[in-house]
Design a protein around this motif. Structure first.
Motif, PDB file in Angstrom:
ATOM      1  N   THR A  42       0.835  -1.212   0.000  1.00  0.00           N
ATOM      2  CA  THR A  42       0.000   0.000   0.000  1.00  0.00           C
ATOM      3  C   THR A  42       0.868   1.260   0.000  1.00  0.00           C
ATOM      4  O   THR A  42       0.402   2.330  -0.373  1.00  0.00           O
ATOM      5  CB  THR A  42      -0.963   0.027   1.197  1.00  0.00           C
ATOM      6  OG1 THR A  42      -0.204  -0.151   2.399  1.00  0.00           O
ATOM      7  CG2 THR A  42      -2.023  -1.036   1.077  1.00  0.00           C
ATOM      8  N   ARG A  47       3.179   6.554  -2.506  1.00  0.00           N
ATOM      9  CA  ARG A  47       4.342   6.955  -3.304  1.00  0.00           C
ATOM     10  C   ARG A  47       3.911   7.462  -4.684  1.00  0.00           C
ATOM     11  O   ARG A  47       4.497   8.405  -5.225  1.00  0.00           O
ATOM     12  CB  ARG A  47       5.310   5.773  -3.448  1.00  0.00           C
ATOM     13  CG  ARG A  47       6.048   5.475  -2.159  1.00  0.00           C
ATOM     14  CD  ARG A  47       6.949   4.252  -2.269  1.00  0.00           C
ATOM     15  NE  ARG A  47       7.660   4.034  -1.021  1.00  0.00           N
ATOM     16  CZ  ARG A  47       8.812   4.620  -0.699  1.00  0.00           C
ATOM     17  NH1 ARG A  47       9.401   5.415  -1.572  1.00  0.00           N
ATOM     18  NH2 ARG A  47       9.376   4.403   0.466  1.00  0.00           N
ATOM     19  N   SER A 108       5.969  10.728   3.325  1.00  0.00           N
ATOM     20  CA  SER A 108       5.296  10.727   4.631  1.00  0.00           C
ATOM     21  C   SER A 108       4.424  11.961   4.798  1.00  0.00           C
ATOM     22  O   SER A 108       3.361  11.908   5.419  1.00  0.00           O
ATOM     23  CB  SER A 108       6.310  10.668   5.776  1.00  0.00           C
ATOM     24  OG  SER A 108       6.889   9.405   5.814  1.00  0.00           O
ATOM     25  N   ARG A 117      -5.558   9.974   2.515  1.00  0.00           N
ATOM     26  CA  ARG A 117      -5.772   8.614   3.038  1.00  0.00           C
ATOM     27  C   ARG A 117      -7.178   8.127   2.695  1.00  0.00           C
ATOM     28  O   ARG A 117      -7.375   6.996   2.276  1.00  0.00           O
ATOM     29  CB  ARG A 117      -5.535   8.563   4.549  1.00  0.00           C
ATOM     30  CG  ARG A 117      -4.156   9.033   4.971  1.00  0.00           C
ATOM     31  CD  ARG A 117      -3.813   8.574   6.367  1.00  0.00           C
ATOM     32  NE  ARG A 117      -3.588   7.129   6.421  1.00  0.00           N
ATOM     33  CZ  ARG A 117      -2.445   6.549   6.090  1.00  0.00           C
ATOM     34  NH1 ARG A 117      -1.405   7.254   5.726  1.00  0.00           N
ATOM     35  NH2 ARG A 117      -2.326   5.246   6.144  1.00  0.00           N
ATOM     36  N   ARG A 138       1.148   0.487   6.861  1.00  0.00           N
ATOM     37  CA  ARG A 138       1.269   1.008   8.238  1.00  0.00           C
ATOM     38  C   ARG A 138      -0.026   0.808   9.019  1.00  0.00           C
ATOM     39  O   ARG A 138      -0.013   0.750  10.236  1.00  0.00           O
ATOM     40  CB  ARG A 138       1.594   2.511   8.232  1.00  0.00           C
ATOM     41  CG  ARG A 138       2.855   2.908   7.474  1.00  0.00           C
ATOM     42  CD  ARG A 138       4.090   2.355   8.137  1.00  0.00           C
ATOM     43  NE  ARG A 138       5.311   2.889   7.530  1.00  0.00           N
ATOM     44  CZ  ARG A 138       5.789   2.524   6.352  1.00  0.00           C
ATOM     45  NH1 ARG A 138       5.168   1.635   5.614  1.00  0.00           N
ATOM     46  NH2 ARG A 138       6.933   3.053   5.902  1.00  0.00           N
ATOM     47  N   ASP A 139      -1.160   0.752   8.273  1.00  0.00           N
ATOM     48  CA  ASP A 139      -2.470   0.709   8.934  1.00  0.00           C
ATOM     49  C   ASP A 139      -3.331  -0.431   8.391  1.00  0.00           C
ATOM     50  O   ASP A 139      -4.551  -0.334   8.392  1.00  0.00           O
ATOM     51  CB  ASP A 139      -3.200   2.047   8.716  1.00  0.00           C
ATOM     52  CG  ASP A 139      -3.420   2.344   7.225  1.00  0.00           C
ATOM     53  OD1 ASP A 139      -2.769   1.706   6.374  1.00  0.00           O
ATOM     54  OD2 ASP A 139      -4.276   3.198   6.927  1.00  0.00           O
ATOM     55  N   ARG A 188      10.662   9.886   8.885  1.00  0.00           N
ATOM     56  CA  ARG A 188       9.443   9.196   8.424  1.00  0.00           C
ATOM     57  C   ARG A 188       8.763   8.465   9.576  1.00  0.00           C
ATOM     58  O   ARG A 188       7.538   8.478   9.693  1.00  0.00           O
ATOM     59  CB  ARG A 188       9.779   8.241   7.283  1.00  0.00           C
ATOM     60  CG  ARG A 188       9.967   8.988   5.986  1.00  0.00           C
ATOM     61  CD  ARG A 188      10.509   8.106   4.905  1.00  0.00           C
ATOM     62  NE  ARG A 188       9.660   6.942   4.673  1.00  0.00           N
ATOM     63  CZ  ARG A 188      10.053   5.869   4.003  1.00  0.00           C
ATOM     64  NH1 ARG A 188      11.272   5.792   3.539  1.00  0.00           N
ATOM     65  NH2 ARG A 188       9.235   4.883   3.803  1.00  0.00           N
ATOM     66  N   ARG A 195       0.979  11.045  13.191  1.00  0.00           N
ATOM     67  CA  ARG A 195      -0.113  11.702  12.447  1.00  0.00           C
ATOM     68  C   ARG A 195      -1.467  11.393  13.103  1.00  0.00           C
ATOM     69  O   ARG A 195      -1.622  10.375  13.796  1.00  0.00           O
ATOM     70  CB  ARG A 195      -0.086  11.270  10.978  1.00  0.00           C
ATOM     71  CG  ARG A 195      -0.430   9.833  10.785  1.00  0.00           C
ATOM     72  CD  ARG A 195      -0.393   9.435   9.327  1.00  0.00           C
ATOM     73  NE  ARG A 195      -0.597   8.014   9.232  1.00  0.00           N
ATOM     74  CZ  ARG A 195       0.142   7.185   8.500  1.00  0.00           C
ATOM     75  NH1 ARG A 195       1.125   7.619   7.771  1.00  0.00           N
ATOM     76  NH2 ARG A 195      -0.123   5.896   8.495  1.00  0.00           N
TER      77      ARG A 195
HETATM   78  O1   DC Z   1       6.034   1.237   2.956  1.00  0.00           O
HETATM   79  P1   DC Z   1       6.593   2.436   2.221  1.00  0.00           P
HETATM   80  O2   DC Z   1       7.957   2.843   2.709  1.00  0.00           O
HETATM   81  O3   DC Z   1       6.572   2.269   0.741  1.00  0.00           O
HETATM   82  O4   DC Z   1       5.582   3.628   2.567  1.00  0.00           O
HETATM   83  C1   DC Z   1       5.744   4.911   2.031  1.00  0.00           C
HETATM   84  C2   DC Z   1       5.061   5.926   2.921  1.00  0.00           C
HETATM   85  O5   DC Z   1       3.664   5.756   2.896  1.00  0.00           O
HETATM   86  C3   DC Z   1       5.503   5.902   4.385  1.00  0.00           C
HETATM   87  O6   DC Z   1       5.807   7.210   4.803  1.00  0.00           O
HETATM   88  C4   DC Z   1       4.291   5.469   5.142  1.00  0.00           C
HETATM   89  C5   DC Z   1       3.141   5.683   4.192  1.00  0.00           C
HETATM   90  N1   DC Z   1       2.169   4.601   4.273  1.00  0.00           N
HETATM   91  C6   DC Z   1       1.081   4.801   5.057  1.00  0.00           C
HETATM   92  O7   DC Z   1       0.966   5.843   5.700  1.00  0.00           O
HETATM   93  N2   DC Z   1       0.123   3.849   5.129  1.00  0.00           N
HETATM   94  C7   DC Z   1       0.256   2.699   4.455  1.00  0.00           C
HETATM   95  N3   DC Z   1      -0.701   1.777   4.545  1.00  0.00           N
HETATM   96  C8   DC Z   1       1.394   2.471   3.662  1.00  0.00           C
HETATM   97  C9   DC Z   1       2.360   3.445   3.607  1.00  0.00           C
END
Ligand code: DC
Length: 251
Positions: A42, A47, A108, A117, A138-139, A188, A195
């Protein structure tokens, strides 16, 4: 078929969350490959929006502009002939541009915007309808897939995560120094964890695995055991053994 029966036969959803450099994508790719599931990062959604914002010189401090951009952007995650995940931004394959230092530096900030989001949430959830997915982010365990069959939260010390990111950057031929990578990862971490909406944290029912000092194969084996254990007779038979995990790991 009743909803309960559907839930019993649906292919599993595996959520893998954690901070940058904890090993999510290596583990998620290997588990997807082992169990014949689809891998979705995700982070690529965020990105892709960040890349488009940079290209169009959108004001990165304007939540309104970033939200409008995310809403009007088409992002498709697909697989190439080798089974590798590719990301299309408004139809263009931008996979190789998504991990540039420029995108790393601002993603980020883009991902912290609630409107961004929200714009991406339904698209991520729609990939889960049929099940059969390993999704990292992340979530995922807390927001995107709170009903996931298996929830893993990977952690590692900052030092180890920086070491891995540095090695990955050098593999890609990107010259960078320890200090810059350490600052970037710490920055990051802070934005992702602090957040307002969907901050980085483990779901209450997630299994937390510390990958510090472990080989990728050790972590992959640990997660594979949890998948088999949690999904029981719905767990697809592992496609192969350690060798398959190792191949996926090196990508
Ligand atoms: O996993 P990654 O490094 O490719 O994630 C890039 C950015 O996106 C990182 O700052 C966190 C954010 N992200 C997020 O907030 N929620 C997600 N589900 C996936 C990534």
């Amino acid at each position: 078929m009743s909803n309960k029966a559907k839930a019993r036969t649906k292919r599993p959803v595996i959520a893998i969350d954690g901070p940058a450099g904890a090993g999510k994508s290596t583990v998620a790719k290997a588990i997807a490959s082992m169990f014949g599931l689809r891998y979705v990062s995700t982070g690529h959604f965020y990105r892709a929006v960040a890349l488009k914002a940079l290209r169009l010189r959108v004001d990165l401090t304007s939540a309104e502009s970033l939200t409008a951009l995310a809403r009007s952007t088409d992002i498709t995650i697909c697989q190439d002939a080798q089974g590798d995940s590719r990301t299309l931004l408004d139809g263009e394959d931008v996979t190789d541009s998504l991990t540039s230092p420029e995108v790393d530096a601002c993603v980020s900030e883009v991902a912290r915007v609630p409107g961004v989001r929200l714009a991406l949430l339904d698209r991520q959830r729609s990939l889960l309808c049929e099940g059969g997915v390993v999704m990292d982010g992340r979530d995922i365990g807390t927001v995107v897939a709170p009903d996931a069959d298996v929830k893993i939260f990977l952690v590692a010390t900052l030092e180890e995560r920086v070491r891995r990111r540095l090695a990955q950057a050098r593999e890609r031929g990107c010259e960078t120094c320890h200090g810059a990578v350490a600052d970037g990862v710490a920055h990051r971490d802070r934005i992702d964890s602090e957040r307002e909406v969907a901050p980085l944290r483990p779901a209450p029912d997630a299994v937390i695995i510390d990958t510090t000092g472990k080989t990728p194969e050790e972590t992959i084996a640990e997660v594979a055991r949890l998948v088999v254990c949690a999904t029981g007779d719905r767990a697809p038979t592992p496609v192969s053994s350690r060798a398959e995990g190792e191949r996926a790991c090196s990508t």
